[in-house]
Design an enzyme around this catalytic site. Sequence first.
Site, PDB file in Angstrom:
ATOM      1  N   ARG A  58       0.868  -1.178   0.000  1.00 47.25           N
ATOM      2  CA  ARG A  58       0.000   0.000   0.000  1.00 47.25           C
ATOM      3  C   ARG A  58       0.904   1.227   0.000  1.00 47.25           C
ATOM      4  O   ARG A  58       2.124   1.107   0.077  1.00 47.25           O
ATOM      5  CB  ARG A  58      -1.017   0.006   1.166  1.00 47.25           C
ATOM      6  CG  ARG A  58      -0.708  -0.759   2.391  1.00 47.25           C
ATOM      7  CD  ARG A  58       0.419  -0.202   3.197  1.00 47.25           C
ATOM      8  NE  ARG A  58       0.195   1.202   3.480  1.00 47.25           N
ATOM      9  CZ  ARG A  58       1.126   2.081   3.717  1.00 47.25           C
ATOM     10  NH1 ARG A  58       2.404   1.726   3.728  1.00 47.25           N
ATOM     11  NH2 ARG A  58       0.844   3.348   3.952  1.00 47.25           N
ATOM     12  N   ALA A  60       0.891   5.160  -2.086  1.00 44.84           N
ATOM     13  CA  ALA A  60       0.732   5.480  -3.517  1.00 44.84           C
ATOM     14  C   ALA A  60       1.908   5.014  -4.394  1.00 44.84           C
ATOM     15  O   ALA A  60       1.696   4.315  -5.394  1.00 44.84           O
ATOM     16  CB  ALA A  60       0.477   6.977  -3.669  1.00 44.84           C
ATOM     17  N   ARG A  99      -7.552  -0.150  -6.657  1.00 50.53           N
ATOM     18  CA  ARG A  99      -7.740   0.907  -5.650  1.00 50.53           C
ATOM     19  C   ARG A  99      -7.931   2.232  -6.392  1.00 50.53           C
ATOM     20  O   ARG A  99      -7.133   2.564  -7.275  1.00 50.53           O
ATOM     21  CB  ARG A  99      -6.542   0.972  -4.684  1.00 50.53           C
ATOM     22  CG  ARG A  99      -6.477  -0.258  -3.775  1.00 50.53           C
ATOM     23  CD  ARG A  99      -5.569  -0.035  -2.582  1.00 50.53           C
ATOM     24  NE  ARG A  99      -6.151   0.861  -1.606  1.00 50.53           N
ATOM     25  CZ  ARG A  99      -5.472   1.377  -0.588  1.00 50.53           C
ATOM     26  NH1 ARG A  99      -4.194   1.087  -0.421  1.00 50.53           N
ATOM     27  NH2 ARG A  99      -6.062   2.184   0.280  1.00 50.53           N
ATOM     28  N   ASP A 253      -1.955  10.717  -1.685  1.00 55.28           N
ATOM     29  CA  ASP A 253      -2.253   9.698  -2.689  1.00 55.28           C
ATOM     30  C   ASP A 253      -2.557  10.308  -4.038  1.00 55.28           C
ATOM     31  O   ASP A 253      -2.439   9.655  -5.069  1.00 55.28           O
ATOM     32  CB  ASP A 253      -3.449   8.848  -2.237  1.00 55.28           C
ATOM     33  CG  ASP A 253      -2.989   7.849  -1.204  1.00 55.28           C
ATOM     34  OD1 ASP A 253      -2.844   8.251  -0.037  1.00 55.28           O
ATOM     35  OD2 ASP A 253      -2.743   6.697  -1.574  1.00 55.28           O
ATOM     36  N   ASN A 263      -5.425  12.422   0.918  1.00 55.08           N
ATOM     37  CA  ASN A 263      -4.540  11.542   1.709  1.00 55.08           C
ATOM     38  C   ASN A 263      -5.387  10.791   2.725  1.00 55.08           C
ATOM     39  O   ASN A 263      -6.607  10.999   2.829  1.00 55.08           O
ATOM     40  CB  ASN A 263      -3.439  12.357   2.391  1.00 55.08           C
ATOM     41  CG  ASN A 263      -2.337  11.468   2.947  1.00 55.08           C
ATOM     42  OD1 ASN A 263      -1.839  10.594   2.262  1.00 55.08           O
ATOM     43  ND2 ASN A 263      -1.974  11.660   4.204  1.00 55.08           N
ATOM     44  N   LYS A 264      -4.753   9.947   3.480  1.00 57.04           N
ATOM     45  CA  LYS A 264      -5.446   9.080   4.437  1.00 57.04           C
ATOM     46  C   LYS A 264      -6.453   9.855   5.282  1.00 57.04           C
ATOM     47  O   LYS A 264      -6.182  10.969   5.724  1.00 57.04           O
ATOM     48  CB  LYS A 264      -4.395   8.406   5.327  1.00 57.04           C
ATOM     49  CG  LYS A 264      -4.903   7.423   6.348  1.00 57.04           C
ATOM     50  CD  LYS A 264      -5.755   6.327   5.780  1.00 57.04           C
ATOM     51  CE  LYS A 264      -5.106   5.566   4.652  1.00 57.04           C
ATOM     52  NZ  LYS A 264      -6.070   4.698   3.910  1.00 57.04           N
TER      53      LYS A 264
HETATM   54  O1  MRU Z   1      -4.481   3.244   2.362  1.00 55.78           O
HETATM   55  P1  MRU Z   1      -3.000   3.417   2.279  1.00 55.78           P
HETATM   56  O2  MRU Z   1      -2.248   2.786   3.401  1.00 55.78           O
HETATM   57  O3  MRU Z   1      -2.474   2.984   0.918  1.00 55.78           O
HETATM   58  O4  MRU Z   1      -2.787   4.974   2.395  1.00 55.78           O
HETATM   59  C1  MRU Z   1      -1.486   5.503   2.318  1.00 55.78           C
HETATM   60  C2  MRU Z   1      -1.431   6.959   2.499  1.00 55.78           C
HETATM   61  O5  MRU Z   1      -2.432   7.612   2.740  1.00 55.78           O
HETATM   62  C3  MRU Z   1      -0.099   7.610   2.316  1.00 55.78           C
HETATM   63  O6  MRU Z   1       0.001   8.763   3.094  1.00 55.78           O
HETATM   64  C4  MRU Z   1       0.061   8.005   0.864  1.00 55.78           C
HETATM   65  O7  MRU Z   1      -0.147   6.908   0.013  1.00 55.78           O
HETATM   66  C5  MRU Z   1       1.396   8.561   0.589  1.00 55.78           C
HETATM   67  S1  MRU Z   1       2.627   7.291   0.566  1.00 55.78           S
HETATM   68  C6  MRU Z   1       4.134   7.930   0.264  1.00 55.78           C
END
Ligand code: MRU
Length: 375
Positions: A58, A60, A99, A253, A263-264
Amino acid sequence: MDRMMMPKNENFRTIWLKPDDPTIVQIIDQTKLPHEFLVRDLGDYREGAHAIREMLVRGAPLIGATAAWSLYLAMIEGSNTSDPIGFVEQAAIELGGTRPTAVNLRWALDRVVGVIRLSGEDQDLVSLLRDEAQSICDEDIEICWNIGVHGCQLIEEISKRKPGEAVNVLTHCNAGALATINWGTATAPIYAATQRGINVHVWVDETRPRNQGSQLTCWELARNEVPHTLIVDNAGGHLMQQGQVDICITGTDRTTRSGDVANKIGTYLKALAAKDNDIPFFVALPSTTIDWTIRDGLTEVSIEERDAREVSHVRGMHGGEVCDVNTVAEGSAIINYAFDITPARLISGLITERGICDASEEGLAQLFPELAGRA
Ligand code: MRU
């Protein structure tokens, strides 16, 4: 290679070709961390798609890299069919649906499919896709390292203003080495600063529901001996009010061409609290995470909705076994949005591989004129 010493070990990678069998791609199964360090084989593109969808990989940039390696696996399989290119294109469609939010997925698939379309008739397409996937990974390492070099300046400036004291960085989710190929995006400035001897302490948001903060970021920082403290997601605002946060750095992301950030889930609330407390809020990103085709994050980014079980259950170690524990009364409705949008106006700046810019169309276009112009 000692993958446990990541990313101190410059050879650390989150995805690689199996040394004695180039028809297999290997990954770290992140659903088992921090309790178990398990390397898994991906033998075909369907296993790659499964790894992305179920979040064995997981983050991005790593999602994009896994998609690229999956197309390489598809080409190996497709070579035994009457239409290898059609087979890979179909695999790209399936991978593209795994995704929805991280734009690196589409970016990587388009890049690899584009390479096939430009290939000559006599070209060995399996080698071509292997080299392309490898290049995507090599470039990501360099990009993240450069994000670290630029972002480190922000930490260094704060450190000069409080000599002898730690710079307190708050981060959300895992935008670390595990989310990329190495170094991470939000963590790269932290690793660069610690390598320069700057005293840094990281507040790690737990990041419910999947706890990427406590399970992945803490694991990473501990292995690299970076001082850090785990906090529940709701503690950040309080710490900011108490003057215990100097800077927030998160990943993203998908960043729109005008600087809105997906983002998350929970990133937006941290940005709001940072604004209210005059604390700089920076987002670290590779240019591969910019979606030049859209402007407005709120209306144009598809926000992934995941299984309610991620909210109702918490994963942990019990009696020597990794297991999921239900925490919810029966009969309650649950909704699980995986990402949110932080508008550009709440972001102090974007840390990229080419430098730091305003979270705005002008800022991004100045750093990446050739990409901004092409869209
Ligand atoms: O759902 P995830 O774990 O894939 O979410 C990841 C994030 O939100 C990260 O902050 C984002 O992908 C940046 S990774 C360098």
